[in-house]
Design an enzyme around this catalytic site. Structure first.
Site, PDB file in Angstrom:
ATOM      1  N   ILE A  95       0.824  -1.218   0.000  1.00  0.00           N
ATOM      2  CA  ILE A  95       0.000   0.000   0.000  1.00  0.00           C
ATOM      3  C   ILE A  95       0.852   1.260   0.000  1.00  0.00           C
ATOM      4  O   ILE A  95       0.322   2.373   0.006  1.00  0.00           O
ATOM      5  CB  ILE A  95      -0.949   0.037   1.211  1.00  0.00           C
ATOM      6  CG1 ILE A  95      -0.149  -0.015   2.526  1.00  0.00           C
ATOM      7  CG2 ILE A  95      -1.968  -1.085   1.138  1.00  0.00           C
ATOM      8  CD1 ILE A  95      -1.003   0.220   3.748  1.00  0.00           C
ATOM      9  N   GLY A  96       2.154   1.129   0.010  1.00  0.00           N
ATOM     10  CA  GLY A  96       3.004   2.318  -0.011  1.00  0.00           C
ATOM     11  C   GLY A  96       4.461   1.972  -0.148  1.00  0.00           C
ATOM     12  O   GLY A  96       4.909   0.887   0.232  1.00  0.00           O
ATOM     13  N   GLY A 140       8.438   3.982   0.233  1.00  0.00           N
ATOM     14  CA  GLY A 140       9.171   5.161   0.650  1.00  0.00           C
ATOM     15  C   GLY A 140      10.642   4.979   0.420  1.00  0.00           C
ATOM     16  O   GLY A 140      11.099   3.973  -0.130  1.00  0.00           O
ATOM     17  N   GLY A 197      11.815   1.887   2.608  1.00  0.00           N
ATOM     18  CA  GLY A 197      11.153   0.602   2.691  1.00  0.00           C
ATOM     19  C   GLY A 197       9.775   0.623   2.072  1.00  0.00           C
ATOM     20  O   GLY A 197       9.336   1.600   1.476  1.00  0.00           O
ATOM     21  N   VAL A 226       5.527  -0.533   2.565  1.00  0.00           N
ATOM     22  CA  VAL A 226       4.471  -0.701   3.563  1.00  0.00           C
ATOM     23  C   VAL A 226       3.432  -1.673   3.011  1.00  0.00           C
ATOM     24  O   VAL A 226       2.987  -1.540   1.865  1.00  0.00           O
ATOM     25  CB  VAL A 226       3.814   0.639   3.913  1.00  0.00           C
ATOM     26  CG1 VAL A 226       2.742   0.437   4.987  1.00  0.00           C
ATOM     27  CG2 VAL A 226       4.863   1.630   4.399  1.00  0.00           C
ATOM     28  N   LYS A 271       5.648  -2.020   7.988  1.00  0.00           N
ATOM     29  CA  LYS A 271       6.682  -1.296   7.255  1.00  0.00           C
ATOM     30  C   LYS A 271       7.957  -2.133   7.269  1.00  0.00           C
ATOM     31  O   LYS A 271       8.519  -2.419   8.324  1.00  0.00           O
ATOM     32  CB  LYS A 271       6.956   0.071   7.871  1.00  0.00           C
ATOM     33  CG  LYS A 271       8.005   0.866   7.086  1.00  0.00           C
ATOM     34  CD  LYS A 271       8.127   2.296   7.567  1.00  0.00           C
ATOM     35  CE  LYS A 271       9.097   3.061   6.678  1.00  0.00           C
ATOM     36  NZ  LYS A 271       9.230   4.474   7.093  1.00  0.00           N
ATOM     37  N   ASP A 327      10.929  14.121  11.622  1.00  0.00           N
ATOM     38  CA  ASP A 327      10.544  13.984  10.213  1.00  0.00           C
ATOM     39  C   ASP A 327       9.040  14.231  10.054  1.00  0.00           C
ATOM     40  O   ASP A 327       8.342  13.460   9.408  1.00  0.00           O
ATOM     41  CB  ASP A 327      10.922  12.602   9.692  1.00  0.00           C
ATOM     42  CG  ASP A 327      10.995  12.546   8.167  1.00  0.00           C
ATOM     43  OD1 ASP A 327      11.036  13.624   7.544  1.00  0.00           O
ATOM     44  OD2 ASP A 327      11.006  11.442   7.611  1.00  0.00           O
TER      45      ASP A 327
END
Length: 1013
Positions: free
Chosen positions: A700-701, A703, A706, A708, A722, A832
């Site tokens: 689903i993601g 970055g 890494g 997700v 993650k 962050d």
């Protein structure tokens, strides 16, 4: 007389013995005081050489003694950048002859140490860059002998006391980088011996506590009167400071006009008044003929540039940028014999540029961007061979390039885009070896690119011109090229293999040209490419599968070409945000990874494409003529054959099931032995449940550190996993440090912080398992992020995020950060904060996530600090870049950017390649823009306008350059909660009433001609 001689010798000898004895006593006393100071400072290691048996303390590097022949007295004490955290002790002035104290760059706390009044001989006091608070005492003039006083970089607030004007011996006064939010006293003008006065960068955007009269302000005029009383103007009597040589009042909230007397100071050599709110015209009479640097940039000054500036023959730096100057530039400025740095960017100047610029002085920087200049660029800008920057973009310049620029080997940056320049580029310019930025886009330039191109250029923008021919093979020599924008030209030929060898390339824009032929089949070197736009050309052949293996490609536009064949399934694995293959001749079935409504406009006008999913604007594969499995004649199939096939299929399925069970058991055994689970609460799943479900279908993601996954588990429903992969095998120390930080975060229990359930690790990877958030991250709703991921509940933001939801999200995120900063012991700094790390549940409750732990795995040398996280562009606080010091205020800055995103709808990196949303917002403030003009048009409603304006102003406050000028997260939260009764100004939305401290590009005190960077 002769008989009395022995008596005189005896008397002198006795006096000498007395003097030596007294000096010896003084030495012993001072030695004891110094050892007492060491003990008071808790015997720090840097003073290990301060011992009773050591040699004379006059030999210690921190001590300066007088030049007395016997046992000189201590006159100087230098404890600089030694991490002292104690207050200055009262016994320090027992060193009776102390004239110099330098304690800068420490952590000295408390209020101004009035115990120093007992140092009666003190002449030089430097307490800069410490943690002092409160006001400078009104009786500071008791230090009557002071010649040098520096209190820079502290938290002193309130007024600068008038008593400073009674320190008659002062030669240097430095009160910069503090929190003074009162007035500058006229008494400073009484310092007739003062040579250096630095009181720059002191303003607060707003006072931390508003006076009761503040809420009664009704309009701009009332506020301006209030503001001028709060901050003040440049004292009129500053012209009486006849000895003044250097004056810096930059980055304050100064209003009003420049006093006439200021330019009458004949000894003045350096004058910085940039980044204030000064208005009016520059005085016409200028007698400060010793000026070498004059910076009046970023104010509201108007009128014409004085002709008298042409008499400043010693002037090396002149910056008048970001004002409202108009009219033509005086011809005499081009004849200044010493000018090196010249800048008038962002004004309303017109006419031709004085043609003699560069002919009379060794010009280095020449910056005239964003005016209305006409005519040609001066022909001799690089006459002395020192020029390294030209920024002349956004004017009306015409004609050809000066031929002399072809011989300017020192040139590093050339930005003349958005003009009407024509003709060819000088051949020598293409061969320049120092050139790194070449922006000549949006002109009328012609010609072909030569075979030899500037090797060190990183930014090459030549779009919207009339260049022709092919891209030469010599482009492979541009090994540092990062951005290549050649859109909207007349280029032809093929996309050469040499172009694919540029390993640093991140953006390649070749759209709207006449390229033809097929694409190269391999792109091995394009590991950094993020954007590829080849649309509106005549390219043909199949789309290479290799494009799908580019690791960070997120924007791909191949539309309006003649590509044929199938859509490579590999493309669906890219972290795509913008994807367009429309208007080609593609055929076949769309890969399943693209069967998502977010790609509804990605395949238009490809009649041969089909999909199993409706809504993608292509033919359905199982409809009409596309269904080849049904017989047009409707012939029957034998029932026996069907039964036979069914039996065979059943046997095959049974055997396959046995095989899958066997493989699953074997894999489960391997998982159970290779993965280690560290739980932070009672769980309803095991590590094998998690690891076995980490498939591509559940991503689903993605970055920078890494991937997700969305994993279904018993009782809970879903969790978010993650996966963080390190670049090397994890050693035990690294893994333990990572787990230690994870355990700290797992102890946080707050409704606005994502719950960390457990950590799973093996030799080279970490899995962080969080509670699942149905509406994913805030950035996807604000900026409509489109990625090639499976559709899950709430993953596709179909609706606009209205203002009540945005305010609710802002308050929730602020509550989470406020808890971390003020309720955790020790405080936890996120490091962050950004919209992609603010997650939303099904009710749009905000939860702060992703504390940057992944970066620890990349920087094992920084395990014992919290400085391993650098952050994301647009969100990084400027002081962290400059000093690497980290505290809660870096989170406040980042959260301020989030507030600006919530109110404007723009992304954090909004602006050009060198700026950010925070800088853009400040620029809008600086020119007195209207807040309403920049609010997100999708959600602007009259009933929400005051609240939106208030939150925008709060975002600007949070992104102040000085950390101390930013509110705490607790204050931010309170302001957001009061948003129903905002601290705005009714119907007045003028941003100019709020002065914002912008990002500083250069902390050196020199001519600041890089403001447009």
């Amino acid at each position: 007389m002769t008989n009395s001689t022995p008596f005189y010798f005896l008397l002198v000898f006795i006096l000498f013995l007395g003097y030596a004895n007294s000096q010896s006593e003084l030495y012993d006393q001072e030695h004891a005081i110094l050892l007492k100071l060491k003990e008071y400072l808790q015997n720090p290691s840097f003073l290990s050489h301060w011992t009773p048996s050591n040699s004379s303390h006059c030999s210690w590097p921190e001590i300066q003694c007088s030049s007395t022949p016997i046992n000189g007295s201590v006159i100087g004490l230098y404890l600089i950048n030694t991490n002292i955290t104690q207050e200055i002790p009262s016994f320090l002035c027992d060193l009776k002859n102390l004239t110099t104290i330098e304690f800068q760059w420490n952590y000295l706390p408390g209020e101004f140490p009035t115990s120093l009044y007992n140092c009666s001989k003190l002449e030089y006091l430097d307490l800069s860059n410490n943690y002092f608070v409160g006001k400078i005492p009104d009786d500071i003039d008791r230090l009557a002998n002071l010649q040098f006083l520096s209190l820079n970089g502290n938290n002193f607030s309130g007024d600068i006391p008038a008593s400073i004007g009674r320190l008659k011996e002062l030669r240097t006064l430095q009160l910069s980088y503090c929190l003074f939010n009162g007035t500058y006293p006229d008494e400073i003008g009484n310092l007739s011996n003062l040579e250096v006065l630095y009181i720059y960068q002191n303003r607060l955007l707003l006072p931390s506590k508003f006076p009761s009269s503040f809420i009664q302000l009704k309009n701009m005029k009332d506020f301006q009167m209030f503001e001028s009383n709060l901050i003040g103007e440049i004292p009129e009597n500053i012209g009486e400071m006849v000895a003044l040589e250097q004056l810096d009042l930059s980055v304050n909230n100064l209003t009003g006009q420049i006093p006439n007397g200021l330019f009458m100071l004949t000894n003045l050599s350096i004058l910085y008044l940039f980044k204030n709110n000064l208005s009016g015209e520059i005085p016409e009479v200028v007698e400060a003929l010793n000026l070498t640097i004059l910076d009046l940039s970023e104010n509201n000054l108007s009128g014409k540039i004085p002709e008298a500036f042409g008499n400043l023959h010693k002037l090396t730096g002149l910056n008048l940028g970001l004002n409202h100057f108009s009219g033509e530039m005086p011809e005499s400025l081009g004849r200044l014999p010493s000018i090196i740095d010249f800048g008038v960017i962002f004004n309303n100047l017109s006419g031709t540029v004085p043609p003699e610029f560069g002919l009379h002085s060794p010009l280095r920087r020449f910056e005239i961007a964003s005016n209305s200049f006409t005519g040609r660029l001066p022909q001799n800008l690089c006459y002395y061979g020192n020029l390294f920057r030209i920024t002349a973009y956004n004017n009306k310049l015409d004609g050809e390039f000066p031929e002399s620029l072809g011989n300017c080997s020192t040139l590093i940056e050339l930005r003349v885009n958005q003009n009407e320049l024509s003709g060819n580029i000088p051949s020598g310019l293409w061969a320049s070896q120092n050139l790194s930025t070449l922006m000549i886009n949006e002109n009328k330039l012609t010609g072909e690119l030569p075979e030899t191109l500037p090797r060190n250029v990183s930014l090459l923008a030549i779009s919207y011109n009339q260049f022709s021919g092919s891209i030469p093979a010599g482009i492979s020599s541009m090994i540092n090229l990062v951005v290549f924008n050649a859109s909207k030209n007349l280029f032809n030929g093929s996309i050469s293999q040499e172009l694919t060898s540029l390993s640093q390339l991140t953006n390649l824009l070749l759209d709207r040209n006449q390229f033809s032929g097929s694409l190269p089949s391999e792109f091995i070197s394009w590991k950094s490419l993020k954007e590829l736009n080849l649309s509106q050309n005549q390219l043909s052949g199949e789309i290479p599968d290799a494009l799908g293996r580019l690791p960070v490609l997120s924007q791909l536009d191949l539309s309006e070409n003649q590509f044929s064949g199938q859509v490579p399934s590999e493309l669906s694995h890219l972290p795509i945000t913008n994807f367009n293959l429309s208007s080609n001749h593609l055929t076949g079935r769309i890969p399943s990874g693209f069967e998502n409504l977010i790609y509804a406009n990605s395949f238009l006008n490809n009649s041969g494409l089909c999909s199993d999913m409706a809504g993608l604007n292509v033919t359905l594969c199982n409809s009409g003529s596309g269904s080849q499995q049904q017989s047009s004649k409707g012939s029957s199939v034998s029932l026996a054959l069907i039964i036979g096939l069914a039996v065979v299929a059943f046997i095959a399925a049974f055997l396959l099931l046995l095989f899958i069970i066997r493989v699953y058991r074997r894999r489960k055994q391997q998982l159970d032995t290779s993965w280690k689970l560290t739980s932070f609460q009672r769980l309803s799943f095991t590590e094998s449940n998690i690891v076995s479900s980490m498939t591509d279908q559940n991503i689903i993601g993605r970055g920078g550190h890494g991937t997700v996954y969305r994993v279904a588990v018993a009782l809970i429903g879903y969790v978010a996993v993650k996966k963080i992969c390190s670049n090397r095998k994890l050693d035990q120390k690294l893994e333990n440090a990572f787990l230690a930080e994870v355990e700290i975060l797992s102890s946080i229990r707050h409704t606005n912080i994502v719950k960390l359930l457990c950590c799973i690790s093996n030799g080279d990877s970490m899995l962080l398992v969080y509670e699942y958030m149905d509406n994913r991250s805030l950035d996807r709703w604000l900026h409509k992020k489109r990625v090639s991921l499976p559709v899950v509940s709430g993953s596709v933001p179909n609706d606009v995020l209205d203002w009540p939801k945005r305010l609710h999200i802002a308050i929730g995120a602020a509550q989470g950060l406020s808890y971390m900063h003020h309720d955790c012991s020790p405080p936890i700094i996120h490091r962050d904060v950004k919209t992609s790390n603010v997650l939303l549940d099904s009710m749009f409750n905000a939860k702060v996530a992703d504390f940057g732990l992944a970066r620890i795995l990349d920087k094992p040398g920084e395990l014992d600090t919290m400085s391993a996280v650098v952050g994301s562009f647009g969100y990084i606080a400027p002081e962290y870049i400059q000093t690497t010091r980290i505290n809660e205020k870096i989170d406040v800055y980042s959260f301020g950017v989030v507030l600006l995103e919530l109110t404007t709808g723009k992304e954090a990196n909004y602006g050009d390649e060198h700026s950010s949303l925070a800088e853009w917002a400040w620029r809008h403030v600086q020119v007195g823009g209207d807040v309403e003009d920049i609010l997100d048009k999708e959600i602007k409603e009259a009933c929400y306008m005051d609240a939106m304006c208030s939150v925008f102003k709060l975002g600007v406050m949070c992104t102040a350059t000085l950390p101390a000028s930013r509110p705490s997260m607790k204050d931010v939260l309170q302001r957001l909660l009061r948003c129903g009764d905002p601290f705005g100004f009714g119907d007045n939305k003028k941003v100019g009433i709020f002065e914002v401290v912008p990002l500083l590009k250069n902390s050196k005190r020199e001519s600041r001609l890089d403001i447009d960077d």
